[in-house]
Motif scaffolding. Structure first.
Motif, PDB file in Angstrom:
ATOM      1  N   LEU A   5       0.851  -1.178   0.000  1.00  0.00           N
ATOM      2  CA  LEU A   5       0.000   0.000   0.000  1.00  0.00           C
ATOM      3  C   LEU A   5       0.892   1.234   0.000  1.00  0.00           C
ATOM      4  O   LEU A   5       1.833   1.321   0.801  1.00  0.00           O
ATOM      5  CB  LEU A   5      -0.879   0.002   1.259  1.00  0.00           C
ATOM      6  N   ALA A   6       0.595   2.187  -0.884  1.00  0.00           N
ATOM      7  CA  ALA A   6       1.332   3.454  -0.880  1.00  0.00           C
ATOM      8  C   ALA A   6       0.860   4.277   0.313  1.00  0.00           C
ATOM      9  O   ALA A   6      -0.326   4.578   0.437  1.00  0.00           O
ATOM     10  CB  ALA A   6       1.104   4.203  -2.180  1.00  0.00           C
ATOM     11  N   ILE A   7       1.800   4.617   1.200  1.00  0.00           N
ATOM     12  CA  ILE A   7       1.465   5.420   2.374  1.00  0.00           C
ATOM     13  C   ILE A   7       1.862   6.885   2.189  1.00  0.00           C
ATOM     14  O   ILE A   7       1.577   7.724   3.037  1.00  0.00           O
ATOM     15  CB  ILE A   7       2.105   4.836   3.661  1.00  0.00           C
ATOM     16  N   LYS A   8       2.527   7.165   1.057  1.00  0.00           N
ATOM     17  CA  LYS A   8       2.894   8.529   0.679  1.00  0.00           C
ATOM     18  C   LYS A   8       2.827   8.609  -0.842  1.00  0.00           C
ATOM     19  O   LYS A   8       3.027   7.608  -1.535  1.00  0.00           O
ATOM     20  CB  LYS A   8       4.331   8.870   1.098  1.00  0.00           C
ATOM     21  N   ASP A   9       2.593   9.799  -1.351  1.00  0.00           N
ATOM     22  CA  ASP A   9       2.677  10.015  -2.799  1.00  0.00           C
ATOM     23  C   ASP A   9       4.132   9.903  -3.242  1.00  0.00           C
ATOM     24  O   ASP A   9       5.051  10.235  -2.479  1.00  0.00           O
ATOM     25  CB  ASP A   9       2.187  11.418  -3.171  1.00  0.00           C
ATOM     26  N   TRP A  10       4.346   9.440  -4.463  1.00  0.00           N
ATOM     27  CA  TRP A  10       5.685   9.430  -5.064  1.00  0.00           C
ATOM     28  C   TRP A  10       5.560   9.824  -6.523  1.00  0.00           C
ATOM     29  O   TRP A  10       4.786   9.239  -7.276  1.00  0.00           O
ATOM     30  CB  TRP A  10       6.341   8.049  -4.966  1.00  0.00           C
ATOM     31  N   THR A  11       6.331  10.835  -6.914  1.00  0.00           N
ATOM     32  CA  THR A  11       6.381  11.273  -8.305  1.00  0.00           C
ATOM     33  C   THR A  11       7.834  11.271  -8.739  1.00  0.00           C
ATOM     34  O   THR A  11       8.684  11.878  -8.079  1.00  0.00           O
ATOM     35  CB  THR A  11       5.792  12.698  -8.457  1.00  0.00           C
ATOM     36  N   THR A  12       8.107  10.576  -9.837  1.00  0.00           N
ATOM     37  CA  THR A  12       9.480  10.490 -10.328  1.00  0.00           C
ATOM     38  C   THR A  12       9.997  11.857 -10.768  1.00  0.00           C
ATOM     39  O   THR A  12       9.232  12.706 -11.225  1.00  0.00           O
ATOM     40  CB  THR A  12       9.593   9.484 -11.491  1.00  0.00           C
ATOM     41  N   THR A  13      11.291  12.038 -10.614  1.00  0.00           N
ATOM     42  CA  THR A  13      11.940  13.256 -11.116  1.00  0.00           C
ATOM     43  C   THR A  13      12.784  12.940 -12.347  1.00  0.00           C
ATOM     44  O   THR A  13      13.408  13.829 -12.903  1.00  0.00           O
ATOM     45  CB  THR A  13      12.832  13.888 -10.028  1.00  0.00           C
ATOM     46  N   PHE A  14      12.810  11.675 -12.749  1.00  0.00           N
ATOM     47  CA  PHE A  14      13.581  11.256 -13.916  1.00  0.00           C
ATOM     48  C   PHE A  14      12.617  10.931 -15.063  1.00  0.00           C
ATOM     49  O   PHE A  14      12.026   9.861 -15.094  1.00  0.00           O
ATOM     50  CB  PHE A  14      14.444  10.022 -13.598  1.00  0.00           C
ATOM     51  N   ASN A  15      12.488  11.854 -15.997  1.00  0.00           N
ATOM     52  CA  ASN A  15      11.571  11.643 -17.119  1.00  0.00           C
ATOM     53  C   ASN A  15      12.138  10.721 -18.192  1.00  0.00           C
ATOM     54  O   ASN A  15      11.385  10.162 -18.983  1.00  0.00           O
ATOM     55  CB  ASN A  15      11.183  12.982 -17.741  1.00  0.00           C
ATOM     56  N   TYR A  16      13.452  10.581 -18.236  1.00  0.00           N
ATOM     57  CA  TYR A  16      14.105   9.744 -19.245  1.00  0.00           C
ATOM     58  C   TYR A  16      15.036   8.764 -18.542  1.00  0.00           C
ATOM     59  O   TYR A  16      16.238   8.989 -18.458  1.00  0.00           O
ATOM     60  CB  TYR A  16      14.872  10.611 -20.248  1.00  0.00           C
ATOM     61  N   PRO A  17      14.489   7.661 -18.027  1.00  0.00           N
ATOM     62  CA  PRO A  17      15.297   6.724 -17.233  1.00  0.00           C
ATOM     63  C   PRO A  17      16.335   5.997 -18.075  1.00  0.00           C
ATOM     64  O   PRO A  17      16.128   5.741 -19.263  1.00  0.00           O
ATOM     65  CB  PRO A  17      14.261   5.741 -16.691  1.00  0.00           C
ATOM     66  N   ILE A  18      17.443   5.686 -17.432  1.00  0.00           N
ATOM     67  CA  ILE A  18      18.478   4.896 -18.100  1.00  0.00           C
ATOM     68  C   ILE A  18      17.982   3.448 -18.234  1.00  0.00           C
ATOM     69  O   ILE A  18      17.369   2.907 -17.312  1.00  0.00           O
ATOM     70  CB  ILE A  18      19.820   4.976 -17.320  1.00  0.00           C
ATOM     71  N   ILE A  19      18.209   2.879 -19.401  1.00  0.00           N
ATOM     72  CA  ILE A  19      17.832   1.484 -19.666  1.00  0.00           C
ATOM     73  C   ILE A  19      19.049   0.803 -20.284  1.00  0.00           C
ATOM     74  O   ILE A  19      19.614   1.305 -21.261  1.00  0.00           O
ATOM     75  CB  ILE A  19      16.623   1.409 -20.624  1.00  0.00           C
TER      76      ILE A  19
END
Length: 122
Positions: A5-19
């Protein structure tokens, strides 16, 4: 898979992830360190034009100096993170260095979430 269960919001700061893929050669920046406990065991890496955090467990260092290291990736990896809102459920597949590889319940897209924003459900 385990349910969280998510107990906090999370928003990524990496729009272009390394793959990266198994066998890719990457460059590790040995000077870029993170003191945040959520980032222990992660290495800041460059592959082609992409940069991002890669878990130390999936790289094999082949050469090193005081500021950088060359390495080979030993398994496929994506740094894609998920965005979640408090109260959403996710299904976890793998834990690495304080992060969970997971997908939102009812969805197919996988990504990483820090365990610090999740609570495991029984």
């Amino acid at each position: 898979m385990r349910k969280y269960l998510a107990i906090k919001d999370w928003t990524t700061t990496f729009n272009y992830p390394i793959i990266v893929s198994k066998g890719d050669k990457i460059l590790i920046d040995l000077l870029k360190k993170e003191d945040n406990p959520d980032w222990q065991g992660w290495l800041w890496c460059t592959f082609r034009e992409a940069e991002g955090w890669i878990p130390e467990q999936i790289v094999d260092v082949i050469e090193s100096n005081t500021i950088s290291a060359g390495a080979v990736v030993i398994e496929n990896y994506s740094a894609q993170e998920l965005n979640v809102k408090t109260g959403e459920n996710v299904l976890g597949e793998k834990i690495l260095n304080g992060w969970l590889w997971c997908k939102k319940e009812g969805e197919e897209t996988y990504g990483w979430l820090p365990l610090s924003v999740l609570e495991e459900l029984q």
